[in-house]
Design an enzyme around this catalytic site. Sequence first.
Site, PDB file in Angstrom:
ATOM      1  CB  CYS A   1      -0.877   0.022   1.239  1.00 37.65           C
ATOM      2  SG  CYS A   1      -1.823  -1.472   1.487  1.00 37.65           S
TER       3      CYS A   1
ATOM      4  NE  ARG B   1       4.604   1.674  -1.174  1.00 39.28           N
ATOM      5  CZ  ARG B   1       5.325   1.811  -0.073  1.00 39.28           C
ATOM      6  NH1 ARG B   1       6.422   2.525  -0.111  1.00 39.28           N
ATOM      7  NH2 ARG B   1       4.955   1.264   1.059  1.00 39.28           N
TER       8      ARG B   1
ATOM      9  CD1 TRP C   1      -0.184  -5.748  -3.449  1.00 40.77           C
ATOM     10  CD2 TRP C   1      -0.313  -6.639  -1.402  1.00 40.77           C
ATOM     11  NE1 TRP C   1       0.271  -7.041  -3.522  1.00 40.77           N
ATOM     12  CE2 TRP C   1       0.201  -7.614  -2.284  1.00 40.77           C
ATOM     13  CE3 TRP C   1      -0.483  -6.987  -0.058  1.00 40.77           C
ATOM     14  CZ2 TRP C   1       0.556  -8.895  -1.870  1.00 40.77           C
ATOM     15  CZ3 TRP C   1      -0.143  -8.259   0.358  1.00 40.77           C
ATOM     16  CH2 TRP C   1       0.371  -9.205  -0.550  1.00 40.77           C
TER      17      TRP C   1
ATOM     18  CG  ASN D   1       0.533   2.093   3.730  1.00 40.23           C
ATOM     19  OD1 ASN D   1      -0.541   2.106   3.147  1.00 40.23           O
ATOM     20  ND2 ASN D   1       1.646   2.612   3.227  1.00 40.23           N
ATOM     21  N   GLY D   2      -0.384  -1.229   6.635  1.00 40.91           N
ATOM     22  CA  GLY D   2      -0.114  -2.135   7.756  1.00 40.91           C
ATOM     23  C   GLY D   2      -1.318  -3.021   8.013  1.00 40.91           C
TER      24      GLY D   2
ATOM     25  CD  GLU E   1      17.529 -13.110  -7.998  1.00 36.65           C
ATOM     26  OE1 GLU E   1      16.991 -13.622  -7.005  1.00 36.65           O
ATOM     27  OE2 GLU E   1      17.160 -12.013  -8.458  1.00 36.65           O
TER      28      GLU E   1
ATOM     29  CE  LYS F   1      14.151 -11.056 -10.148  1.00 35.09           C
ATOM     30  NZ  LYS F   1      14.880 -10.798  -8.935  1.00 35.09           N
TER      31      LYS F   1
ATOM     32  CD  GLU G   1      10.333 -11.215  -8.781  1.00 34.05           C
ATOM     33  OE1 GLU G   1       9.657 -10.750  -7.857  1.00 34.05           O
ATOM     34  OE2 GLU G   1      11.571 -11.111  -8.803  1.00 34.05           O
TER      35      GLU G   1
ATOM     36  CG  HIS H   1      18.824 -37.416  -4.464  1.00 29.77           C
ATOM     37  ND1 HIS H   1      19.170 -38.657  -3.972  1.00 29.77           N
ATOM     38  CD2 HIS H   1      19.979 -36.835  -4.839  1.00 29.77           C
ATOM     39  CE1 HIS H   1      20.483 -38.802  -4.024  1.00 29.77           C
ATOM     40  NE2 HIS H   1      20.997 -37.703  -4.553  1.00 29.77           N
TER      41      HIS H   1
ATOM     42  CE  LYS I   1      12.010  -2.654  -5.851  1.00 28.69           C
ATOM     43  NZ  LYS I   1      12.755  -3.770  -6.457  1.00 28.69           N
TER      44      LYS I   1
HETATM   45  C1  AGP Z   1      12.765  -9.615  -5.940  1.00 29.38           C
HETATM   46  O1  AGP Z   1      12.687  -9.673  -7.315  1.00 29.38           O
HETATM   47  C2  AGP Z   1      11.499  -9.681  -5.254  1.00 29.38           C
HETATM   48  N1  AGP Z   1      10.586  -8.716  -5.712  1.00 29.38           N
HETATM   49  C3  AGP Z   1      11.516  -9.914  -3.753  1.00 29.38           C
HETATM   50  O2  AGP Z   1      11.880 -11.245  -3.588  1.00 29.38           O
HETATM   51  C4  AGP Z   1      12.407  -9.036  -2.852  1.00 29.38           C
HETATM   52  O3  AGP Z   1      13.747  -9.304  -3.088  1.00 29.38           O
HETATM   53  C5  AGP Z   1      12.042  -9.304  -1.377  1.00 29.38           C
HETATM   54  O4  AGP Z   1      10.708  -8.953  -1.161  1.00 29.38           O
HETATM   55  C6  AGP Z   1      12.947  -8.599  -0.406  1.00 29.38           C
HETATM   56  O5  AGP Z   1      12.814  -7.224  -0.520  1.00 29.38           O
HETATM   57  P1  AGP Z   1      13.839  -6.258   0.188  1.00 29.38           P
HETATM   58  O6  AGP Z   1      15.176  -6.522  -0.403  1.00 29.38           O
HETATM   59  O7  AGP Z   1      13.346  -4.886  -0.103  1.00 29.38           O
HETATM   60  O8  AGP Z   1      13.824  -6.583   1.652  1.00 29.38           O
END
Ligand code: AGP
Length: 602
Positions: free
Chosen positions: A2, A27, A74, A100-101, A477, A481, A484, A500, A597
């Site tokens: 949010c 965000r 959100w 927010n929260g 990683e 990517k 997401e 395994h 974000k």
């Molecule tokens: C990364 O592509 C993601 N959007 C997500 O995993 C992100 O790295 C994670 O939420 C941690 O965020 P931060 O580094 O702001 O703590």
Amino acid sequence: MCGIVGYIGNNFAKKVLINGLSNLEYRGYDSAGISLINNNSIHTLKTKGRVKDLIQLSNIDKIDGYCGIAHTRWATHGEPSDKNAHPHNNQNNTFSVVHNGIIENYNELKDFLISKNYKFISETDTEVIPNLIDYYYKEGNDFLHSVYNACKHFKGSYAICVISSFCPDKIIVARKSSPLVLGKGINENFIGSDIPALLEYAKYFYFIKDNEFAEVFKDNIIFYDKDLNKIEKNYKEISIDSSDITKNGYDDYMLKEIYEQPKSINNTLNNLNFETLDFTKEYLNNLKKIYIVACGTAMHAGLVARTLIENLCKINVEVDLASEFRYRNPIIDNHTLAIFISQSGETADTIAALELAKSYGAKTIAVTNVPESSITRIADKVLYTSAGPEIAVASTKAYTSQVALMSYFSIYLAELLDSNNNSLLEELKEDLKNIHDKISKILNSTNLQIKDIAKKIYNEKDIYYIGRGLDYCVALEGALKLKEISYIHAESYASGELKHGAIALIENGTTVVSIVTNPSLIEKSISNIQEVISRGAKTIIITNQHIDNDSFNYIIEIPKTNEYLSPILSVIPLQLLAYHVAKFKNLDVDKPRNLAKSVTVE
Ligand code: AGP
């Protein structure tokens, strides 16, 4: 997650609020809304969807004012819908709140308010806030004390902005475990859940700490501590180059940020100063363990760091997800060093894990990309990646900067420990110095090849990523990517672990991406790739080794570097692959569905 924007001043508020919301779009959100005060009454408009849907509402042209609040939501409690969107007002429409929260005890508070004849129309936790404020106002408290009394009941996290038709000359804000900043102007003041929301309007910022309150007037701000005693606050000047927060000619922020990596790594390495940590050889020798704790991509950077610290310094390192670490009673004492990596510096789980480690006596370091973020105010020491603002939800330049920072940190620790591997340490330093050039080479030489590969695989349902050692860390990683931003099911496996279980998933035509950069593991890695080829897999190989290309479908070649630094290079083709696959699928790469974000709730 949010986003909050607030404005009070001599100008009309609506334009500022809508611009602020647009700046917060990165965000991640699913609904948007605005409340403005005009002629001593509150006008609220809100809708499921994007900010562009909000500004198309038929009544939007009819409202404006000099004081207002706005929100991008959100969804946590209640589906994305018009009625669950913020702002939320009390039933008499005399208080309006953006939040927010999460108010964790909202059911209990709602039951109390219902027993006092309050009515609720949404499924949100937030709606208790304006109604509880109204309850205290009717008990005879002024606006500020009504907000204060209401906040005393809230369990969980909140950053709130409240306006009232009874007091149209001010906005009241409060926060606990959710970020909130105030931008100072001349005859106008601004409120935002983060700095980018306000950068076009303000360069001087106040930071509200947990449990503090502020009354924001157009020409003054009064700050209060947790007991509502007045406190003084100094503002800080924040200057961010505007090209850092625009697309600067690129189609998307993500592509721009991928291409910024030579610069972001260089800036990060040039701005490092480990002397501020005050480490001594004796302190390091007495360490029993280093924990590296983070979420998502930042945790993947931690996995790379583990290998470097363990190999170069012979210190035991454990890496954990913040959401797991905080609930598993980790063994921590004052011989523990705990490092928390977070691009945003606002991730709720990472901050809670940091607070936990601190409470058990660990020395704590935050590694973050955002100056003045919440994490910087809690950790004992802070190391900054200087990657510049990262706007795309999918982290790219922050990851490589985190890995570069942690690599240099490992070298620094090894030097302090006199670890007897000077020539290796010198080689690593030299390679780090030149790594930006190698990233540029990869970007220039592989982009079209990768776009071509992406065109062939973008309709796949499942894609697997494999590697050994540091290559496995990069596989994790790469898969994250892809999933997401392209919504393709992507899994990563340690190559040696395939037999395994996971190899059962490989069938004719399954795409397997392999990272092969470790010279000492090359034969083993290749034989794992042969195993998937034998089961019909199509293979994409990212490598800096000389390998016979007869059996593989695609080989993406990257420059050589010391094997400990290879993750900084081998991840770049994987970022580009995810980007191009998502583009071929016509998806919004910067704002993928369901994601935010910075994840400011647990
Ligand atoms: C990364 O592509 C993601 N959007 C997500 O995993 C992100 O790295 C994670 O939420 C941690 O965020 P931060 O580094 O702001 O703590």
